[in-house]
Design an enzyme around this catalytic site. Sequence first.
Site, PDB file in Angstrom:
ATOM      1  N   ASN A  87     -24.315   5.798   1.222  1.00  0.00           N
ATOM      2  CA  ASN A  87     -25.339   6.505   0.450  1.00  0.00           C
ATOM      3  C   ASN A  87     -24.685   7.102  -0.787  1.00  0.00           C
ATOM      4  OD1 ASN A  87     -27.517   6.092   2.262  1.00  0.00           O
ATOM      5  ND2 ASN A  87     -26.720   7.717   3.580  1.00  0.00           N
ATOM      6  N   GLN A  94     -27.280  11.270  -0.129  1.00  0.00           N
ATOM      7  CA  GLN A  94     -25.870  11.619   0.115  1.00  0.00           C
ATOM      8  C   GLN A  94     -25.739  13.133   0.223  1.00  0.00           C
ATOM      9  OE1 GLN A  94     -23.010  10.247  -2.841  1.00  0.00           O
ATOM     10  NE2 GLN A  94     -21.260  10.812  -1.551  1.00  0.00           N
ATOM     11  N   HIS A 100     -18.134   7.633   2.415  1.00  0.00           N
ATOM     12  CA  HIS A 100     -18.082   7.310   3.837  1.00  0.00           C
ATOM     13  C   HIS A 100     -19.013   6.141   4.078  1.00  0.00           C
ATOM     14  CE1 HIS A 100     -20.947  10.562   3.031  1.00  0.00           C
ATOM     15  NE2 HIS A 100     -21.746   9.998   3.926  1.00  0.00           N
ATOM     16  N   LEU A 101     -18.514   5.185   4.827  1.00  0.00           N
ATOM     17  CA  LEU A 101     -19.328   4.042   5.226  1.00  0.00           C
ATOM     18  C   LEU A 101     -19.921   4.351   6.587  1.00  0.00           C
ATOM     19  CD1 LEU A 101     -20.311   1.162   4.677  1.00  0.00           C
ATOM     20  CD2 LEU A 101     -18.176   0.318   5.689  1.00  0.00           C
ATOM     21  N   HIS A 102     -21.261   4.390   6.664  1.00  0.00           N
ATOM     22  CA  HIS A 102     -21.924   4.553   7.954  1.00  0.00           C
ATOM     23  C   HIS A 102     -21.906   3.203   8.677  1.00  0.00           C
ATOM     24  CE1 HIS A 102     -24.205   8.428   7.149  1.00  0.00           C
ATOM     25  NE2 HIS A 102     -24.002   8.054   5.899  1.00  0.00           N
TER      26      HIS A 102
HETATM   27  P1  AMP Z   1     -24.636  11.172   3.982  1.00  0.00           P
HETATM   28  O1  AMP Z   1     -26.015  11.755   4.115  1.00  0.00           O
HETATM   29  O2  AMP Z   1     -24.609   9.704   3.712  1.00  0.00           O
HETATM   30  O3  AMP Z   1     -23.803  11.955   2.983  1.00  0.00           O
HETATM   31  O4  AMP Z   1     -23.974  11.313   5.395  1.00  0.00           O
HETATM   32  C1  AMP Z   1     -23.278  12.446   5.827  1.00  0.00           C
HETATM   33  C2  AMP Z   1     -23.126  12.292   7.314  1.00  0.00           C
HETATM   34  O5  AMP Z   1     -22.114  13.176   7.753  1.00  0.00           O
HETATM   35  C3  AMP Z   1     -24.390  12.627   8.100  1.00  0.00           C
HETATM   36  O6  AMP Z   1     -24.766  11.496   8.884  1.00  0.00           O
HETATM   37  C4  AMP Z   1     -23.954  13.803   8.969  1.00  0.00           C
HETATM   38  O7  AMP Z   1     -24.546  13.790  10.236  1.00  0.00           O
HETATM   39  C5  AMP Z   1     -22.455  13.620   9.031  1.00  0.00           C
HETATM   40  N1  AMP Z   1     -21.687  14.829   9.278  1.00  0.00           N
HETATM   41  C6  AMP Z   1     -21.842  16.030   8.686  1.00  0.00           C
HETATM   42  N2  AMP Z   1     -20.924  16.901   9.149  1.00  0.00           N
HETATM   43  C7  AMP Z   1     -20.160  16.218  10.045  1.00  0.00           C
HETATM   44  C8  AMP Z   1     -19.048  16.568  10.880  1.00  0.00           C
HETATM   45  N3  AMP Z   1     -18.515  17.798  10.878  1.00  0.00           N
HETATM   46  N4  AMP Z   1     -18.537  15.615  11.700  1.00  0.00           N
HETATM   47  C9  AMP Z   1     -19.066  14.371  11.721  1.00  0.00           C
HETATM   48  N5  AMP Z   1     -20.098  13.985  10.947  1.00  0.00           N
HETATM   49  C10 AMP Z   1     -20.646  14.892  10.129  1.00  0.00           C
END
Ligand code: AMP
Length: 114
Positions: A87, A94, A100-102
């Site tokens: 994202n 984002q 970060h790659l989901h």
């Molecule tokens: P995005 O919305 O693409 O920026 O994704 C950020 C992701 O990070 C979301 O899916 C969150 O659930 C995840 N996230 C946020 N904080 C943490 C954390 N401390 N450990 C693991 N994942 C996290």
Amino acid sequence: MGDCLFCKIVRHEIPASIEYEDDRVLAFNDVNPQAPTHVLIVPKRHIATLSELSVEDDQLVGEIVRRAAAIARARGISAGGFRTVFNTNRDAGQTVFHIHLHLIGGRSLGWPPG
Ligand code: AMP
Ligand code: ZN
């Protein structure tokens, strides 16, 4: 980046469920999983969005994508299928500005995304 959440996870300053780690890449389980498998694969070096990538990062991005595929294989979801998503910025939702790659899978996924 002292205050970046994922840099803190990379430095092991805040806990995460780590799936894979090497010198350049870390993979950990998403804290709010959207599917049975929801892993985030990140570069250890801070890069805010895909827009900040340069040609020197091509190898690193390749390692991240191949790591996602390897984790999918290890989880047994490769043949069935999985989704990989970066994202970028507001309209994509984002929330953490360290790329970060989901890796999402383990169930049937709808398309198009919301
Ligand atoms: P995005 O919305 O693409 O920026 O994704 C950020 C992701 O990070 C979301 O899916 C969150 O659930 C995840 N996230 C946020 N904080 C943490 C954390 N401390 N450990 C693991 N994942 C996290
Ligand atoms: Zn960072």
